[in-house]
Motif scaffolding. Structure first.
Motif, PDB file in Angstrom:
ATOM      1  N   THR A   1       0.700  -1.082  -0.360  1.00  0.00           N
ATOM      2  CA  THR A   1       0.478   0.489   0.066  1.00  0.00           C
ATOM      3  C   THR A   1       0.929   1.441   0.197  1.00  0.00           C
ATOM      4  O   THR A   1       0.653   2.400  -1.018  1.00  0.00           O
ATOM      5  N   GLU A   2       2.381   1.140   1.001  1.00  0.00           N
ATOM      6  CA  GLU A   2       2.944   2.424   1.144  1.00  0.00           C
ATOM      7  C   GLU A   2       3.183   3.011  -0.724  1.00  0.00           C
ATOM      8  O   GLU A   2       3.636   3.803  -0.693  1.00  0.00           O
ATOM      9  N   GLY A   3       3.605   1.574  -0.998  1.00  0.00           N
ATOM     10  CA  GLY A   3       4.744   2.127  -1.941  1.00  0.00           C
ATOM     11  C   GLY A   3       3.167   3.217  -3.194  1.00  0.00           C
ATOM     12  O   GLY A   3       3.912   3.205  -3.742  1.00  0.00           O
ATOM     13  N   LEU A   4       1.836   1.987  -3.091  1.00  0.00           N
ATOM     14  CA  LEU A   4       0.984   2.483  -4.822  1.00  0.00           C
ATOM     15  C   LEU A   4       0.830   3.913  -4.046  1.00  0.00           C
ATOM     16  O   LEU A   4       0.753   4.808  -5.208  1.00  0.00           O
ATOM     17  N   GLU A   5       1.435   4.551  -2.579  1.00  0.00           N
ATOM     18  CA  GLU A   5       1.187   5.990  -2.013  1.00  0.00           C
ATOM     19  C   GLU A   5       1.973   6.723  -2.652  1.00  0.00           C
ATOM     20  O   GLU A   5       2.301   7.561  -3.345  1.00  0.00           O
ATOM     21  N   VAL A   6       2.712   6.305  -3.306  1.00  0.00           N
ATOM     22  CA  VAL A   6       4.671   6.915  -3.157  1.00  0.00           C
ATOM     23  C   VAL A   6       4.425   7.339  -4.823  1.00  0.00           C
ATOM     24  O   VAL A   6       4.480   7.944  -5.251  1.00  0.00           O
ATOM     25  N   ILE A   7       4.190   6.056  -5.641  1.00  0.00           N
ATOM     26  CA  ILE A   7       3.790   5.947  -7.122  1.00  0.00           C
ATOM     27  C   ILE A   7       2.196   7.036  -7.350  1.00  0.00           C
ATOM     28  O   ILE A   7       2.305   8.532  -7.759  1.00  0.00           O
ATOM     29  N   ALA A   8       1.627   7.216  -6.360  1.00  0.00           N
ATOM     30  CA  ALA A   8       0.247   8.735  -7.004  1.00  0.00           C
ATOM     31  C   ALA A   8       1.347   9.535  -6.153  1.00  0.00           C
ATOM     32  O   ALA A   8       0.582  11.056  -6.627  1.00  0.00           O
ATOM     33  N   SER A   9       2.005   9.429  -5.215  1.00  0.00           N
ATOM     34  CA  SER A   9       2.302  11.316  -4.542  1.00  0.00           C
ATOM     35  C   SER A   9       3.345  11.874  -5.726  1.00  0.00           C
ATOM     36  O   SER A   9       3.529  13.069  -6.001  1.00  0.00           O
ATOM     37  N   VAL A  10       4.092  10.990  -6.547  1.00  0.00           N
ATOM     38  CA  VAL A  10       5.015  11.922  -7.020  1.00  0.00           C
ATOM     39  C   VAL A  10       4.188  11.996  -8.654  1.00  0.00           C
ATOM     40  O   VAL A  10       4.585  12.671  -9.077  1.00  0.00           O
ATOM     41  N   VAL A  11       2.901  11.207  -9.163  1.00  0.00           N
ATOM     42  CA  VAL A  11       2.295  11.212 -10.403  1.00  0.00           C
ATOM     43  C   VAL A  11       2.017  12.653 -10.047  1.00  0.00           C
ATOM     44  O   VAL A  11       2.268  13.878 -10.972  1.00  0.00           O
ATOM     45  N   SER A  12       1.420  12.777  -8.824  1.00  0.00           N
ATOM     46  CA  SER A  12       0.339  14.258  -8.770  1.00  0.00           C
ATOM     47  C   SER A  12       1.269  15.139  -8.507  1.00  0.00           C
ATOM     48  O   SER A  12       1.430  16.408  -8.854  1.00  0.00           O
ATOM     49  N   HIS A  13       2.311  15.094  -7.711  1.00  0.00           N
ATOM     50  CA  HIS A  13       3.940  16.233  -7.806  1.00  0.00           C
ATOM     51  C   HIS A  13       3.976  16.907  -9.097  1.00  0.00           C
ATOM     52  O   HIS A  13       4.067  17.414  -9.703  1.00  0.00           O
ATOM     53  N   GLU A  14       4.395  15.483 -10.130  1.00  0.00           N
ATOM     54  CA  GLU A  14       4.446  16.207 -11.716  1.00  0.00           C
ATOM     55  C   GLU A  14       3.165  16.555 -12.401  1.00  0.00           C
ATOM     56  O   GLU A  14       3.338  17.722 -13.481  1.00  0.00           O
ATOM     57  N   ILE A  15       2.431  16.530 -11.862  1.00  0.00           N
ATOM     58  CA  ILE A  15       0.818  16.911 -12.819  1.00  0.00           C
ATOM     59  C   ILE A  15       1.381  18.567 -11.796  1.00  0.00           C
ATOM     60  O   ILE A  15       0.649  19.044 -12.427  1.00  0.00           O
ATOM     61  N   GLY A  16       1.733  18.543 -10.972  1.00  0.00           N
ATOM     62  CA  GLY A  16       1.342  19.912 -10.217  1.00  0.00           C
ATOM     63  C   GLY A  16       2.085  20.590 -11.030  1.00  0.00           C
ATOM     64  O   GLY A  16       2.175  21.973 -11.134  1.00  0.00           O
ATOM     65  N   HIS A  17       3.751  20.121 -11.672  1.00  0.00           N
ATOM     66  CA  HIS A  17       4.803  20.870 -12.175  1.00  0.00           C
ATOM     67  C   HIS A  17       3.684  22.153 -12.922  1.00  0.00           C
ATOM     68  O   HIS A  17       3.982  22.516 -14.102  1.00  0.00           O
ATOM     69  N   ASN A  18       3.151  20.345 -13.810  1.00  0.00           N
ATOM     70  CA  ASN A  18       2.437  21.399 -15.413  1.00  0.00           C
ATOM     71  C   ASN A  18       1.061  21.522 -15.381  1.00  0.00           C
ATOM     72  O   ASN A  18       0.920  22.948 -16.049  1.00  0.00           O
ATOM     73  N   LEU A  19       0.744  21.921 -14.272  1.00  0.00           N
ATOM     74  CA  LEU A  19       0.016  23.498 -13.943  1.00  0.00           C
ATOM     75  C   LEU A  19       0.194  24.274 -13.012  1.00  0.00           C
ATOM     76  O   LEU A  19      -0.514  25.021 -12.592  1.00  0.00           O
ATOM     77  N   GLY A  20       1.650  24.215 -13.348  1.00  0.00           N
ATOM     78  CA  GLY A  20       2.259  25.439 -13.078  1.00  0.00           C
ATOM     79  C   GLY A  20       2.822  25.962 -11.610  1.00  0.00           C
ATOM     80  O   GLY A  20       2.951  27.058 -11.093  1.00  0.00           O
TER      81      GLY A  20
END
Length: 259
Positions: free
Chosen positions: A171-190
């Motif tokens: 579970t914690e590994g899945l959360e890590v993936i989601a956190s990194v994906v969301s972080h990169e989306i944050g960059h795309n959004l400015g």
């Protein structure tokens, strides 16, 4: 469970490498959903003559559902619903790991992200975010199966992601993936990196890691700058009419009676 590490490499666009599984996501409360962000996953594969290896995506249907749910929970803080479209494939050894160069121990040039996005099968709709899943992310050498990292354009469309397959097993590994994906989306959004405990946009390795999105960051996300920027990736969700609201209210009443 394999140990995972967290670190960050400062690069031209914006990047994050993550690990150190640490329990549940750290979030603020959800906001009313007002916008949708559609993501086109593009899973990169080596050319057949080189073995046809395929980059890791989000695992099986259960693992994928968990990761997407975590990403949704993170971005609900900003009132954004994230929808992952059906993945497409892209055969390119260069996009996969920078071949013919070897980045097993040397960082891949960040400019490779430009080439990946320019030459890849991006979505025909410019409001859809193109997310390439690769084996070696520009800005990094190959890390390990226990890490996830990414590189994204700042306030623009395009991101490369690496998902270490070992993270899919807990579970914690899945959360890590989601956190990194969301972080990169944050960059795309400015959103750029920020020094703020428990914030989504901290650089890797920062203390008090979390996934919170602040009011100031929400204001940045929803600022429409001149020209094409991250704001243009967001699609407003129309407010329901009075008639639709009545139907929804009735539906909720009926659901509450099912015990």
């Amino acid at each position: 469970m394999s140990p995972v590490t967290r670190f960050c490499l400062p690069v031209l666009f914006a990047s994050l490498a993550a690990g150190m599984a640490q329990g549940a996501l750290v979030l603020n409360g959800a906001s009313t959903i007002t916008h949708n962000l559609r993501v086109q996953p593009i899973i990169v594969q080596q050319a057949g003559a080189q073995g046809g290896a395929t980059a890791t995506y989000f695992g099986n249907s259960t693992q994928q559902g968990s990761i997407e749910g975590y990403v949704d929970a993170i971005w609900a803080q900003a009132g954004i619903d994230v929808t992952f479209l059906t993945p497409t494939s892209y055969v390119s050894s260069f996009a996969y790991n920078g071949s013919p160069a070897d980045y097993s121990s040397t960082a891949r040039p960040t400019v490779d992200l430009n080439t990946i996005v320019s030459n890849g099968p991006v979505h025909s709709d410019p409001t859809v975010l193109n997310m390439f899943f690769v084996e070696v992310v520009p800005g990094f050498p190959f890390t390990s199966l226990d890490t996830s990292n990414g590189l994204a354009f700042l306030d623009a469309n395009g991101v490369a992601m690496y998902v270490g397959s070992n993270l899919l097993g807990f579970t914690e590994g899945l959360e890590v993936i989601a956190s990194v994906v969301s972080h990169e989306i944050g960059h795309n959004l400015g959103l750029d990196h920020i020094v703020e405990g428990e914030n989504l946009m901290q650089a890797g390795g920062s203390p008090n890691e979390g996934e919170r999105i602040s009011a100031a960051q929400r204001a940045t996300i929803f600022t429409d700058n001149v020209g094409t920027d991250g704001f243009n990736l967001l699609v407003a969700i129309p407010e329901p009419t009075t008639g639709v609201l009545g139907v929804v209210a009735l539906g909720l009443t009926l659901i509450r009676r099912r015990r």
